[in-house]
Design a protein around this motif. Structure first.
Motif, short mmCIF file in Angstrom:
data_model
loop_
_atom_site.label_atom_id
_atom_site.label_comp_id
_atom_site.label_asym_id
_atom_site.label_seq_id
_atom_site.Cartn_x
_atom_site.Cartn_y
_atom_site.Cartn_z
N ALA A 140 28.21 64.03 74.98
CA ALA A 140 28.73 63.60 76.18
C ALA A 140 29.60 62.49 76.51
N CYS A 141 30.15 62.08 75.28
CA CYS A 141 30.95 60.77 75.38
C CYS A 141 32.03 60.69 76.20
N ASP A 142 32.78 61.87 76.57
CA ASP A 142 33.73 61.90 77.38
C ASP A 142 33.33 61.81 78.77
N MET A 143 32.12 62.09 79.20
CA MET A 143 31.84 62.05 80.53
C MET A 143 31.59 60.78 80.88
N HIS A 144 31.42 59.63 80.14
CA HIS A 144 31.15 58.40 80.62
C HIS A 144 30.03 57.95 81.46
N VAL A 161 23.53 64.20 88.20
CA VAL A 161 24.94 64.70 88.73
C VAL A 161 26.14 63.68 88.36
N ALA A 162 27.11 64.41 87.89
CA ALA A 162 28.37 63.65 87.31
C ALA A 162 29.58 64.30 87.62
N ILE A 163 30.71 63.54 87.89
CA ILE A 163 31.78 64.02 87.92
C ILE A 163 32.40 64.82 86.60
N ASN A 164 33.12 65.85 86.83
CA ASN A 164 33.47 66.92 85.62
C ASN A 164 34.90 66.52 85.67
N PHE A 182 20.55 59.41 75.03
CA PHE A 182 20.77 60.73 74.69
C PHE A 182 22.15 61.03 75.04
N VAL A 183 22.88 61.66 74.15
CA VAL A 183 24.34 62.09 74.13
C VAL A 183 24.59 63.51 73.63
N GLN A 184 23.92 64.26 72.81
CA GLN A 184 24.05 65.18 72.03
C GLN A 184 23.71 66.47 73.21
N THR A 185 24.64 67.47 73.04
CA THR A 185 24.56 68.41 74.24
C THR A 185 24.41 69.89 73.73
N ALA A 186 23.89 70.88 74.62
CA ALA A 186 23.93 72.28 74.01
C ALA A 186 25.40 72.67 74.48
N ILE A 213 21.00 68.31 77.86
CA ILE A 213 21.12 66.98 76.70
C ILE A 213 19.72 67.03 75.87
N GLY A 214 19.80 67.44 74.59
CA GLY A 214 18.78 67.56 74.04
C GLY A 214 18.02 65.96 73.37
N ALA A 215 17.15 66.01 72.59
CA ALA A 215 16.37 64.88 72.47
C ALA A 215 16.95 64.10 71.00
N LEU A 216 17.95 64.61 70.34
CA LEU A 216 18.56 64.21 69.22
C LEU A 216 19.13 62.58 69.41
N GLU A 217 18.97 61.58 68.27
CA GLU A 217 19.56 60.26 68.72
C GLU A 217 20.42 59.91 67.50
N ASN A 218 20.61 60.92 66.55
CA ASN A 218 21.41 60.60 65.46
C ASN A 218 22.81 60.23 65.29
N GLU A 219 23.47 60.59 66.70
CA GLU A 219 24.77 60.39 66.84
C GLU A 219 24.99 59.53 68.45
N THR A 220 25.81 58.50 68.39
CA THR A 220 26.10 57.93 69.56
C THR A 220 27.62 57.93 69.85
N CYS A 221 28.00 57.23 71.05
CA CYS A 221 29.60 57.27 71.56
C CYS A 221 29.79 56.11 71.10
N SER A 222 30.97 55.77 70.41
CA SER A 222 31.61 54.62 70.16
C SER A 222 31.85 53.92 71.48
N ASP A 223 32.31 54.67 72.39
CA ASP A 223 32.76 53.87 73.73
C ASP A 223 31.48 53.13 74.56
N MET A 224 30.31 53.49 73.93
CA MET A 224 29.20 52.84 74.57
C MET A 224 28.56 51.77 73.91
N ASP A 225 29.38 51.36 72.99
CA ASP A 225 28.93 50.03 72.11
C ASP A 225 28.56 48.81 73.08
N HIS A 226 29.81 48.83 73.74
CA HIS A 226 29.44 47.42 74.76
C HIS A 226 28.54 47.75 75.87
#
Length: 314
Positions: free
Chosen positions: A285-289, A97-100, A194-198, A161-174
């Motif tokens: 899902a990058c903007d969801m933090h 569960v996350a804040i929208n 996992f961050v790639q969504t339907a 949120i699917g099972a692909l891992e070929n993209e990541t969020c730059s904000d998550m690097d740290h």
């Protein structure tokens, strides 16, 4: 547990042990014995026959599961009400569960909608008031009261949120650097891995939403009635569909890896069903933090205890 301990914040959890799972919930829960998290595990006999014997014709695995699920929802809600709890969220272990908060991929709210659909506009206004990253779901509920209180049974849309891992969020690097530096197992942290969504604004494949219920505001007669569906368990609950732009909170539904997905022995969880849902990449899902909880969790408990609570050390 760790994610929701930070983000809800979760302090009281009731678990229905899944008879078809290869995982034992006690192995995870007992790690929390020295924290302020209260937990209880119910086996099937604790609630299964709440509404009498399983009806004839429900012997097949799927219908047996649905009967069991509905009995648990009703029993759980009564249990939480008796403990003077308020908001209770009914989710599976792969739903986070996350804040929208409003972000760049939100559909624009048209001027004519403000005049013709006041309830949607009201929710839009509430979202503009949501607290910054680091606040909790309960903070969001309290903030939204400035416009209007949430209904006692509040639908929360799901997003696969699917099972692909070929993209990541730059904000998550740290965060990923922190995971690596402190020796955490990145593969076990779904909300970071996992961050790639339907598609956000489509019924398929995320399908029906779940509910968040204020049991303190529901009458006992409602809680005692057999639910018709896990997505609409009480008569006060509306149809379990809510547009993303109207939602104060939502639930990310993580498919995870094939190993994780297949751990629950469910006839519906075939390899084909997994692959049908694994490769969506309609959004990020990058903007969801979603990663923000991890740093808070480590700061709260320290590295050694955080690893232990996550099941990454003995």
């Amino acid at each position: 547990l760790a994610y929701h301990y930070v983000t809800l914040p979760l302090r009281n959890v009731l678990v229905a042990a899944d008879q078809n799972s290869t995982e034992n919930p006690h192995d995870t829960l007992k790690r929390w014995d020295q924290t302020d998290l209260t937990y209880k595990v119910w086996n099937a006999d604790d609630f299964m026959y709440r509404f009498g014997p399983i009806p004839v014709g429900l012997e097949d695995q799927n219908h047996h599961y649905l009967h069991r699920q509905r009995a648990f929802f009703s029993s759980c809600a009564e249990h939480m009400k008796a403990q003077n709890e308020s908001w209770v969220v009914f989710v599976d272990t792969d739903e986070f569960v996350a804040i929208n908060r409003i972000n760049k991929d939100d559909l624009p709210f048209q001027q004519e909608e403000m005049e013709t659909n006041s309830s949607r506009y009201e929710r839009w206004q509430q979202r503009q008031l949501l607290d910054p990253v680091g606040s909790t779901v309960m903070d969001a509920i309290e903030t939204s009261r400035q416009i209007a209180p949430l209904e006692p049974c509040h639908v929360i849309p799901r997003l696969l949120i699917g099972a692909l891992e070929n993209e990541t969020c730059s904000d998550m690097d740290h965060i990923k650097d922190l995971v690596a530096a402190k020796g955490f197992d990145y593969s076990q942290l779904s909300s970071i891995r996992f961050v790639q969504t339907a598609p956000k604004h489509s019924f398929y494949p995320s399908k029906w939403g779940k509910v968040m219920v204020d049991v303190s505001r529901l009458p006992s007669t409602s809680l005692a009635t057999k639910p018709k569906s896990s997505h609409r368990p009480f008569r006060e609950c509306p149809k379990p569909l809510r547009a993303f732009e109207e939602a104060i909170v939502h639930a990310n539904h993580y498919l995870g890896s094939w190993e994780r997905y297949s751990a629950r022995k469910d006839v519906r969880r075939s390899r084909g069903a997994f692959e049908e849902r694994a490769y969506f990449s309609h959004g990020m899902a990058c903007d969801m933090h979603m990663e923000a909880w991890f740093e808070q969790f480590v700061d709260l408990f320290g590295v050694a205890t955080a690893k232990f609570l996550l099941g990454l050390s003995d």
